[in-house]
Write an enzyme that holds these catalytic residues in place. Sequence first.
Site, PDB file in Angstrom:
ATOM      1  N   GLY A 163       0.784  -1.087   0.109  1.00  0.00           N
ATOM      2  CA  GLY A 163       0.094  -0.043  -0.152  1.00  0.00           C
ATOM      3  C   GLY A 163       0.816   1.243  -0.086  1.00  0.00           C
ATOM      4  O   GLY A 163       2.062   1.113   0.112  1.00  0.00           O
ATOM      5  N   GLY A 191      -0.158  -4.802   0.440  1.00  0.00           N
ATOM      6  CA  GLY A 191      -1.376  -4.593  -0.368  1.00  0.00           C
ATOM      7  C   GLY A 191      -1.387  -5.306  -1.693  1.00  0.00           C
ATOM      8  O   GLY A 191      -2.383  -5.544  -2.196  1.00  0.00           O
ATOM      9  N   GLU A 239       5.293  -6.361   7.166  1.00  0.00           N
ATOM     10  CA  GLU A 239       4.667  -5.110   8.071  1.00  0.00           C
ATOM     11  C   GLU A 239       5.116  -5.066   9.683  1.00  0.00           C
ATOM     12  O   GLU A 239       5.093  -4.081   9.933  1.00  0.00           O
ATOM     13  CB  GLU A 239       3.227  -5.276   8.148  1.00  0.00           C
ATOM     14  CG  GLU A 239       2.412  -5.310   6.743  1.00  0.00           C
ATOM     15  CD  GLU A 239       2.532  -6.273   5.821  1.00  0.00           C
ATOM     16  OE1 GLU A 239       2.260  -6.540   4.514  1.00  0.00           O
ATOM     17  OE2 GLU A 239       3.086  -7.731   6.200  1.00  0.00           O
ATOM     18  N   ASP A 278      -1.440  -7.796   7.188  1.00  0.00           N
ATOM     19  CA  ASP A 278      -3.032  -7.805   7.145  1.00  0.00           C
ATOM     20  C   ASP A 278      -3.481  -7.988   5.655  1.00  0.00           C
ATOM     21  O   ASP A 278      -2.859  -9.032   5.154  1.00  0.00           O
ATOM     22  CB  ASP A 278      -3.485  -6.212   7.215  1.00  0.00           C
ATOM     23  CG  ASP A 278      -3.044  -5.141   6.308  1.00  0.00           C
ATOM     24  OD1 ASP A 278      -1.785  -5.534   5.710  1.00  0.00           O
ATOM     25  OD2 ASP A 278      -3.642  -4.282   5.977  1.00  0.00           O
TER      26      ASP A 278
END
Length: 346
Positions: free
Chosen positions: A68, A115, A138, A146
């Site tokens: 992301g 992402g 992460e 996630d």
Amino acid sequence: MDFGGGDEIRFERIGRAGIVTLTRPQALNAVTHRMITALARALDAWEADDTVRAVLIRGEGRAFSAGGDIAQIYEAGRAGNPPVAFFADEYRLNARIARFAKPYVALIDGIVMGGGVGVSFHGSHRLMTENAQFAMPEVGIGFFPDVGGSHLLAPLGGFGMYLGLTGERIRHGDAVGCGLATHAVKATDQAALVEELARSGDPDAVLRGLSMNVPSEIDAAVLDRIETHFSADTLEEVVASLERTAPADDFAARTLATLGSRSPTSLHVAFRQISNGRGLSMDECMKMEFRILNRMLAGHDFYEGIRAAIIDKDRKPAWRPAGLGEVAGADIDAYFAPLGSKELVL
């Protein structure tokens, strides 16, 4: 075709396939809110279109997607407007891909992280070239794996826990070997693969001629050690297992040093998240991750990790708390607590 993605993501209808190309190569195809909503619209349209037999997603340039756009997330959060809506739409898309009714083919050439994993590894066909590298790093920026990381990593046992807690990269041989990737293909065969998929709409038929067998890159003895250390019942036991063998084992020593550089809070959260994922559906995982996400956006370590990695680039995050033993169980419980009226609706 225009689904509202502007110049960040391109949609083409070629023969019997819908082709999606991430077009932010200068940003390593980092995923934005605009890209997420456009892809969701495309999937709705193509799932309802009987002439579209399969969807393929790829990245432009040297990366599939590096994750992301964390710089945007940092700026929004520091301005007092954490981008909860972006993550909600992203998590809905991740779950949408997992239940997409047609073949969803991710053609991964280059880095795929964060992402980027979310828009690729929940599909039916996950193809990696010899240039591909998978990682969920992460915890190194005070976050957690996630975009469905709990659903992807939990079935892999100790190896999945290792990937989630260390953020280490793996290549196509190990990804295929553990089941994260379904096929390995040559980078030079990508154009032929897209052409054949557009012609037939049948990825299984195409891959019978273009997929290849690849060996694992990680030595079998190291894989056994990973399984031994990271199958422990608690994070403390993982660390203790590594500490016992580190004096005589370079792998254990290096891994222990890696864990020591990560956010202690993130390590505790990720361990519980991946452990919980073993008994949850994809939708349930996404709801759990949304609970964690809301608490991360209201906390300290995520922003501190981004600051240290990409804002000031000093690589010296000041985690709070600073040590694994300083993280209270009740504080970790709070990350998983229900959100009431703010729960993720899929």
